[in-house]
Design an enzyme around this catalytic site. Structure first.
Site, PDB file in Angstrom:
ATOM      1  N   LYS A 102       0.819  -1.226   0.000  1.00 26.97           N
ATOM      2  CA  LYS A 102       0.000   0.000   0.000  1.00 26.97           C
ATOM      3  C   LYS A 102       0.841   1.259   0.000  1.00 26.97           C
ATOM      4  CE  LYS A 102       0.592  -1.811   4.073  1.00 26.97           C
ATOM      5  NZ  LYS A 102       0.282  -2.816   5.025  1.00 26.97           N
ATOM      6  N   GLU A 126      -6.017  -6.397  -3.578  1.00 25.69           N
ATOM      7  CA  GLU A 126      -7.001  -6.559  -2.487  1.00 25.69           C
ATOM      8  C   GLU A 126      -6.311  -6.652  -1.129  1.00 25.69           C
ATOM      9  OE1 GLU A 126     -10.675  -6.768  -2.992  1.00 25.69           O
ATOM     10  OE2 GLU A 126     -10.189  -6.096  -0.977  1.00 25.69           O
ATOM     11  N   VAL A 129      -5.370  -3.233   1.575  1.00 27.60           N
ATOM     12  CA  VAL A 129      -6.198  -2.479   2.536  1.00 27.60           C
ATOM     13  C   VAL A 129      -7.096  -3.434   3.318  1.00 27.60           C
ATOM     14  CG1 VAL A 129      -7.913  -0.649   2.819  1.00 27.60           C
ATOM     15  CG2 VAL A 129      -6.279  -0.510   0.930  1.00 27.60           C
ATOM     16  N   GLU A 187       3.837  -3.466  10.563  1.00 27.39           N
ATOM     17  CA  GLU A 187       4.750  -3.331   9.425  1.00 27.39           C
ATOM     18  C   GLU A 187       6.169  -3.626   9.906  1.00 27.39           C
ATOM     19  OE1 GLU A 187       3.533  -2.345   6.174  1.00 27.39           O
ATOM     20  OE2 GLU A 187       1.861  -3.021   7.395  1.00 27.39           O
ATOM     21  N   LYS A 202      -3.686   3.713   3.133  1.00 24.23           N
ATOM     22  CA  LYS A 202      -4.885   2.943   2.780  1.00 24.23           C
ATOM     23  C   LYS A 202      -6.059   3.861   2.426  1.00 24.23           C
ATOM     24  CE  LYS A 202      -3.371  -0.927   5.638  1.00 24.23           C
ATOM     25  NZ  LYS A 202      -3.343  -1.471   7.008  1.00 24.23           N
TER      26      LYS A 202
HETATM   27  N1  HSE Z   1       0.467  -3.331   9.546  1.00 27.55           N
HETATM   28  C1  HSE Z   1      -0.835  -3.349   9.006  1.00 27.55           C
HETATM   29  C2  HSE Z   1      -1.830  -3.104  10.138  1.00 27.55           C
HETATM   30  C3  HSE Z   1      -1.195  -4.684   8.401  1.00 27.55           C
HETATM   31  O1  HSE Z   1      -1.460  -3.193  11.306  1.00 27.55           O
HETATM   32  O2  HSE Z   1      -2.982  -2.855   9.836  1.00 27.55           O
HETATM   33  C4  HSE Z   1      -1.327  -4.758   6.955  1.00 27.55           C
HETATM   34  O3  HSE Z   1      -1.809  -3.654   6.305  1.00 27.55           O
END
Ligand code: HSE
Length: 431
Positions: A102, A126, A129, A187, A202
């Protein structure tokens, strides 16, 4: 359909493992033969014994991108600059691309999709997000005939997990982040999660999809949860709210309002019920009315589920690319007009730390009245060591009014005392 996978981190390894474990089921849903034939990773030893029989493991991603026998490249390197080169290379050499990157799409999505259109190849994302929630397919397909007016959501599982742990277990911020990393939610660089940038990536993709503008990541103002204090989470709960990292994108009289920030959400809202690493998205469209989507927002296997859904979409679509993949609407090159920050109107939660002395309450009242700020909730907590917290919830005011009162409230609070502000989510866009 021959697939090459780039990367073998949390998401890529879960994608290959999930392909292996669900291979018969996946194959039963398409008449196309699907095989994962190559994996490229800087640490090939991690992939040994975990890839399907006959799958080659390489330590160079370009081996996959340049392999003419491969039809689809799944880019899961998590690297923005390198990932972009690889995706452009894969499209140029006639491959479809699936990615969950993303950060890359938010910064370079338009360029990548323009390249894909020229190459008549698809780019599906897909997994980028709210992994278990099919929000990309919802916006591209189910809601395609709608004029979408707003998307409001909890889009970062790590932040939601951390806020939930803090509010439900009284766990300390750093411990909760470590826990989220251990569970594979965060992440590689968890500051992207807690500073709001991941949710901003996102929401910029969702806004582009929903409103048909080019992606404009730089226009998304974001702040994260690292400065959220336990005391404000607790006060929020006492007055019937949950503290959530809310991402919003909405059209207000034709202008776009988009951002990410820690926000108080009324308990009766479905967004307030989204706990742990789950995500939730409220969508409004002129035809569909309201929809609320809920599901896991993070995790390797959950992302693999979305990536493998894209694999099946490509398998069932046949060899062509085409307009259906172009999430961001074609030919739309004009950036939207944005709601100027000062014009934004919201209700706010304000906590003012005060010396418990005669007249301080009256001074706060005068500051608020002077800027035309009307109060909906006022609470003065029992003072400790001569210091008290004054909790104020305002009615809807403009950011300009907020800007007028904050320095004056800081003056009343005095040195060493804090004034904390969080917006309150408008109940109209948060069912
Ligand atoms: N690191 C992201 C979160 C996960 O915690 O939402 C994948 O997008």
């Amino acid at each position: 359909m021959r697939i090459g996978v780039l990367g073998f981190g949390t998401v890529a390894s879960a994608t290959v493992d999930s392909f292996v474990s669900n291979r018969d089921l996946i194959r039963s849903k398409t008449s196309t033969n699907i095989d994962v034939v190559r994996v490229a990773t800087r640490t090939p030893a991690r992939a040994e014994g975990r890839v399907p029989a006959g799958c080659e493991i390489s330590d160079d991603c370009w081996d996959v991108v340049n392999d003419d026998s491969i039809d689809v490249v799944i880019e899961l390197t998590g690297d923005v600059a390198f990932g972009k080169e690889l995706i452009l290379g894969a499209l140029s050499s006639g491959k479809h691309v699936i990615t969950a990157n993303k950060a890359l799409l938010a910064r370079h999505g338009d360029e990548i999709l323009a390249h894909a259109e020229k190459a008549a190849r698809s780019v599906l994302f897909e997994g980028a997000v709210a992994v278990s929630i099919p929000i990309i397919k919802t916006l591209k397909e189910s809601a395609a005939a709608n004029r979408v007016s707003s998307i409001v959501g909890i889009l970062n599982g790590t932040s939601n997990y951390v806020l939930s742990q803090m509010s439900e277990q009284g766990v300390d911020f750093a411990d909760a982040v470590r826990d989220a990393q251990g569970k594979g939610y965060a992440e590689a660089d968890p500051t992207l999660d807690v500073d709001g940038e991941d949710a901003a990536h996102k929401i910029s993709l969702l806004a582009a999809l929903a409103f048909g503008f080019p992606i404009d990541f730089d226009a998304v103002e974001f702040s994260g949860i690292s400065d959220v204090e336990l005391i404000d989470i607790e006060f929020a709960q006492r007055f019937g709210y949950q503290m959530k990292l809310i991402a919003h994108a909405r059209l207000v009289e034709g202008r776009l309002d988009v951002g990410v920030e820690p926000t108080l959400v009324e308990n009766r809202s479905m967004l307030a019920q989204v706990r742990g690493s789950m995500n939730g998205i409220a969508l409004h469209g002129d035809l569909l009315g309201s929809a609320f989507l809920y599901g896991s927002g993070a995790g390797g296997v959950q992302t693999a589920s979305a990536v493998l859904a894209d694999v099946l979409e490509l398998a069932n679509r046949g060899s062509g690319g085409g307009p259906a993949d172009l999430g961001f609407q074609r030919g739309k090159t004009t950036l939207p007009e944005y709601v100027p920050a000062l014009d934004r109107t919201r209700a706010f939660y304000i906590r003012v730390q005060l010396d418990d002395r005669t007249g301080s309450l009256a001074e706060v009242g005068a500051v608020l009245a002077g800027a035309g700020v009307s109060v909906s909730v006022l609470h003065q907590d029992r003072s400790r060591d001569g210091v008290t917290d004054l909790i104020i919830a305002t009615h809807t005011i403009s950011t300009e009014q907020l800007g007028q009162v904050l320095p004056l409230l800081r003056n009343v609070a005095g040195p060493g005392h804090s004034v904390v502000v969080h917006p309150i989510l408008d109940a109209e866009i948060a069912p």
